[in-house]
Scaffold this active site. Structure first.
Site, PDB file in Angstrom:
ATOM      1  N   ASN A 104       0.877   7.922  -3.643  1.00 14.19           N
ATOM      2  CA  ASN A 104       1.650   6.720  -3.975  1.00 14.19           C
ATOM      3  C   ASN A 104       1.000   5.872  -5.065  1.00 14.19           C
ATOM      4  O   ASN A 104       1.144   4.661  -5.084  1.00 14.19           O
ATOM      5  CB  ASN A 104       1.958   5.911  -2.709  1.00 14.19           C
ATOM      6  CG  ASN A 104       0.717   5.370  -2.045  1.00 14.19           C
ATOM      7  OD1 ASN A 104      -0.397   5.712  -2.432  1.00 14.19           O
ATOM      8  ND2 ASN A 104       0.892   4.521  -1.050  1.00 14.19           N
ATOM      9  N   LYS A 155      -4.864   6.124  -7.931  1.00  9.62           N
ATOM     10  CA  LYS A 155      -5.116   7.363  -7.185  1.00  9.62           C
ATOM     11  C   LYS A 155      -4.945   8.598  -8.075  1.00  9.62           C
ATOM     12  O   LYS A 155      -4.393   8.508  -9.173  1.00  9.62           O
ATOM     13  CB  LYS A 155      -4.171   7.420  -5.986  1.00  9.62           C
ATOM     14  CG  LYS A 155      -4.349   6.229  -5.039  1.00  9.62           C
ATOM     15  CD  LYS A 155      -3.486   6.383  -3.803  1.00  9.62           C
ATOM     16  CE  LYS A 155      -3.661   5.188  -2.878  1.00  9.62           C
ATOM     17  NZ  LYS A 155      -2.913   5.359  -1.618  1.00  9.62           N
ATOM     18  N   TYR A 207     -11.057   5.511   4.272  1.00 12.61           N
ATOM     19  CA  TYR A 207      -9.817   5.409   5.049  1.00 12.61           C
ATOM     20  C   TYR A 207     -10.068   5.588   6.554  1.00 12.61           C
ATOM     21  O   TYR A 207      -9.145   5.949   7.285  1.00 12.61           O
ATOM     22  CB  TYR A 207      -8.804   6.434   4.553  1.00 12.61           C
ATOM     23  CG  TYR A 207      -8.082   6.004   3.282  1.00 12.61           C
ATOM     24  CD1 TYR A 207      -7.237   4.896   3.279  1.00 12.61           C
ATOM     25  CD2 TYR A 207      -8.233   6.704   2.084  1.00 12.61           C
ATOM     26  CE1 TYR A 207      -6.568   4.488   2.133  1.00 12.61           C
ATOM     27  CE2 TYR A 207      -7.559   6.303   0.921  1.00 12.61           C
ATOM     28  CZ  TYR A 207      -6.735   5.195   0.964  1.00 12.61           C
ATOM     29  OH  TYR A 207      -6.072   4.786  -0.173  1.00 12.61           O
ATOM     30  N   GLU A 224     -13.701  -3.286   0.769  1.00 16.42           N
ATOM     31  CA  GLU A 224     -13.341  -2.166  -0.108  1.00 16.42           C
ATOM     32  C   GLU A 224     -13.977  -2.324  -1.494  1.00 16.42           C
ATOM     33  O   GLU A 224     -14.415  -1.342  -2.098  1.00 16.42           O
ATOM     34  CB  GLU A 224     -11.818  -2.070  -0.203  1.00 16.42           C
ATOM     35  CG  GLU A 224     -11.198  -1.662   1.126  1.00 16.42           C
ATOM     36  CD  GLU A 224      -9.678  -1.774   1.178  1.00 16.42           C
ATOM     37  OE1 GLU A 224      -9.108  -1.455   2.231  1.00 16.42           O
ATOM     38  OE2 GLU A 224      -9.063  -2.194   0.174  1.00 16.42           O
ATOM     39  N   THR A 262       4.538   0.929   0.495  1.00 20.38           N
ATOM     40  CA  THR A 262       3.723   2.148   0.590  1.00 20.38           C
ATOM     41  C   THR A 262       4.533   3.383   0.223  1.00 20.38           C
ATOM     42  O   THR A 262       4.062   4.260  -0.499  1.00 20.38           O
ATOM     43  CB  THR A 262       3.190   2.295   2.039  1.00 20.38           C
ATOM     44  OG1 THR A 262       2.447   1.129   2.365  1.00 20.38           O
ATOM     45  CG2 THR A 262       2.314   3.525   2.176  1.00 20.38           C
ATOM     46  N   ARG A 296       0.041  -6.970  -3.848  1.00 17.23           N
ATOM     47  CA  ARG A 296       0.886  -6.098  -3.019  1.00 17.23           C
ATOM     48  C   ARG A 296       2.351  -6.194  -3.432  1.00 17.23           C
ATOM     49  O   ARG A 296       3.097  -5.220  -3.350  1.00 17.23           O
ATOM     50  CB  ARG A 296       0.660  -6.389  -1.534  1.00 17.23           C
ATOM     51  CG  ARG A 296      -0.683  -5.795  -1.083  1.00 17.23           C
ATOM     52  CD  ARG A 296      -1.064  -6.173   0.314  1.00 17.23           C
ATOM     53  NE  ARG A 296      -0.294  -5.483   1.335  1.00 17.23           N
ATOM     54  CZ  ARG A 296      -0.553  -4.272   1.806  1.00 17.23           C
ATOM     55  NH1 ARG A 296      -1.551  -3.558   1.297  1.00 17.23           N
ATOM     56  NH2 ARG A 296       0.158  -3.750   2.771  1.00 17.23           N
ATOM     57  N   PHE A 340      -1.498  11.646   9.306  1.00 19.02           N
ATOM     58  CA  PHE A 340      -1.621  11.976   7.888  1.00 19.02           C
ATOM     59  C   PHE A 340      -3.061  11.894   7.364  1.00 19.02           C
ATOM     60  O   PHE A 340      -3.312  12.133   6.185  1.00 19.02           O
ATOM     61  CB  PHE A 340      -0.710  11.068   7.051  1.00 19.02           C
ATOM     62  CG  PHE A 340      -0.964   9.579   7.234  1.00 19.02           C
ATOM     63  CD1 PHE A 340      -2.010   8.944   6.587  1.00 19.02           C
ATOM     64  CD2 PHE A 340      -0.143   8.820   8.055  1.00 19.02           C
ATOM     65  CE1 PHE A 340      -2.245   7.583   6.738  1.00 19.02           C
ATOM     66  CE2 PHE A 340      -0.364   7.444   8.214  1.00 19.02           C
ATOM     67  CZ  PHE A 340      -1.426   6.830   7.550  1.00 19.02           C
ATOM     68  N   ARG A 399       4.537   1.311  -7.792  1.00 22.85           N
ATOM     69  CA  ARG A 399       4.811   2.521  -7.019  1.00 22.85           C
ATOM     70  C   ARG A 399       6.212   3.065  -7.311  1.00 22.85           C
ATOM     71  O   ARG A 399       6.400   4.282  -7.357  1.00 22.85           O
ATOM     72  CB  ARG A 399       4.619   2.258  -5.523  1.00 22.85           C
ATOM     73  CG  ARG A 399       3.137   2.230  -5.143  1.00 22.85           C
ATOM     74  CD  ARG A 399       2.955   1.794  -3.718  1.00 22.85           C
ATOM     75  NE  ARG A 399       1.581   1.950  -3.262  1.00 22.85           N
ATOM     76  CZ  ARG A 399       1.066   1.271  -2.250  1.00 22.85           C
ATOM     77  NH1 ARG A 399       1.806   0.400  -1.584  1.00 22.85           N
ATOM     78  NH2 ARG A 399      -0.176   1.466  -1.882  1.00 22.85           N
TER      79      ARG A 399
HETATM   80  P1  CMP Z   1      -2.732   3.033   0.937  1.00 22.84           P
HETATM   81  O1  CMP Z   1      -2.044   1.750   0.715  1.00 22.84           O
HETATM   82  O2  CMP Z   1      -3.870   3.381   0.035  1.00 22.84           O
HETATM   83  O3  CMP Z   1      -3.256   3.068   2.447  1.00 22.84           O
HETATM   84  C1  CMP Z   1      -3.250   4.191   3.261  1.00 22.84           C
HETATM   85  C2  CMP Z   1      -2.691   5.395   2.590  1.00 22.84           C
HETATM   86  O4  CMP Z   1      -2.293   6.436   3.460  1.00 22.84           O
HETATM   87  C3  CMP Z   1      -1.383   5.014   1.885  1.00 22.84           C
HETATM   88  O5  CMP Z   1      -1.634   4.194   0.794  1.00 22.84           O
HETATM   89  C4  CMP Z   1      -0.807   6.374   1.593  1.00 22.84           C
HETATM   90  O6  CMP Z   1      -1.472   7.018   0.499  1.00 22.84           O
HETATM   91  C5  CMP Z   1      -1.180   7.098   2.877  1.00 22.84           C
HETATM   92  N1  CMP Z   1      -0.087   7.063   3.849  1.00 22.84           N
HETATM   93  C6  CMP Z   1       0.374   6.002   4.527  1.00 22.84           C
HETATM   94  N2  CMP Z   1       1.376   6.346   5.360  1.00 22.84           N
HETATM   95  C7  CMP Z   1       1.549   7.660   5.184  1.00 22.84           C
HETATM   96  C8  CMP Z   1       2.450   8.613   5.776  1.00 22.84           C
HETATM   97  N3  CMP Z   1       3.355   8.255   6.684  1.00 22.84           N
HETATM   98  N4  CMP Z   1       2.346   9.887   5.358  1.00 22.84           N
HETATM   99  C9  CMP Z   1       1.425  10.241   4.444  1.00 22.84           C
HETATM  100  N5  CMP Z   1       0.544   9.380   3.864  1.00 22.84           N
HETATM  101  C10 CMP Z   1       0.617   8.111   4.232  1.00 22.84           C
END
Ligand code: CMP
Length: 137
Positions: free
Chosen positions: A112, A11, A49, A126, A91, A85, A57, A102
């Protein structure tokens, strides 16, 4: 995409660490099947997304994911989705295990560092989002 493949995306907050991150991925036994550098428009980030469209968010996520370069990639390894993962960690980097991508590179729960598909089905969807029609894929 068979069940030995997953999709990832370095990212915008982590592209400066792309070399180190790709090294970790390769050393963990993943083969890079396809890789490119690109930048998403807000519309494309919103599509990618879309599953999160109702989440609070979502708007910020779309803005962040279209704010700079990204490196999408398709990776191959036995048990690719689950093993990847594990390699990237939770996350929220505050909850990620020591030594995960991460934990080492992410800034926040939003920024992240890296994405990893959560199922074989989503890995296929994807991966196709970025690489359908290209020769590598
Ligand atoms: P990703 O695994 O790419 O999938 C969804 C993305 O949304 C996640 O990583 C984060 O970048 C973002 N995300 C998920 N939860 C939150 C949250 N609570 N607040 C802000 N961003 C989030």
């Amino acid at each position: 995409m068979a069940n030995n493949r997953t999709f990832t995306m370095i990212k915008p907050d982590a592209v400066n660490n792309a070399g180190a991150i790709l090294k970790m991925i390769q050393e963990a036994g993943f083969r890079i099947v396809a890789l490119k550098q690109t930048r998403l428009t807000a519309e494309q980030a919103g599509q990618f997304y879309a599953v999160h469209a109702e989440r609070p968010f979502y708007k910020d996520l779309v803005s962040y994911m279209s704010s700079g370069l990204i490196f999408p990639a398709i990776l191959e390894k036995d048990n690719a989705v689950a093993d990847f993962r594990k390699l990237i960690g939770a996350t929220n980097p505050a909850q990620a295990e020591e030594g995960t991508i991460r934990k080492i590179f992410a800034q926040s729960i939003e920024a992240n560092a890296i994405h990893g598909s959560d199922s074989d089905e989503n890995a296929a969807i994807e991966g196709a989002f970025f690489f359908a029609g290209t020769e590598q894929y």
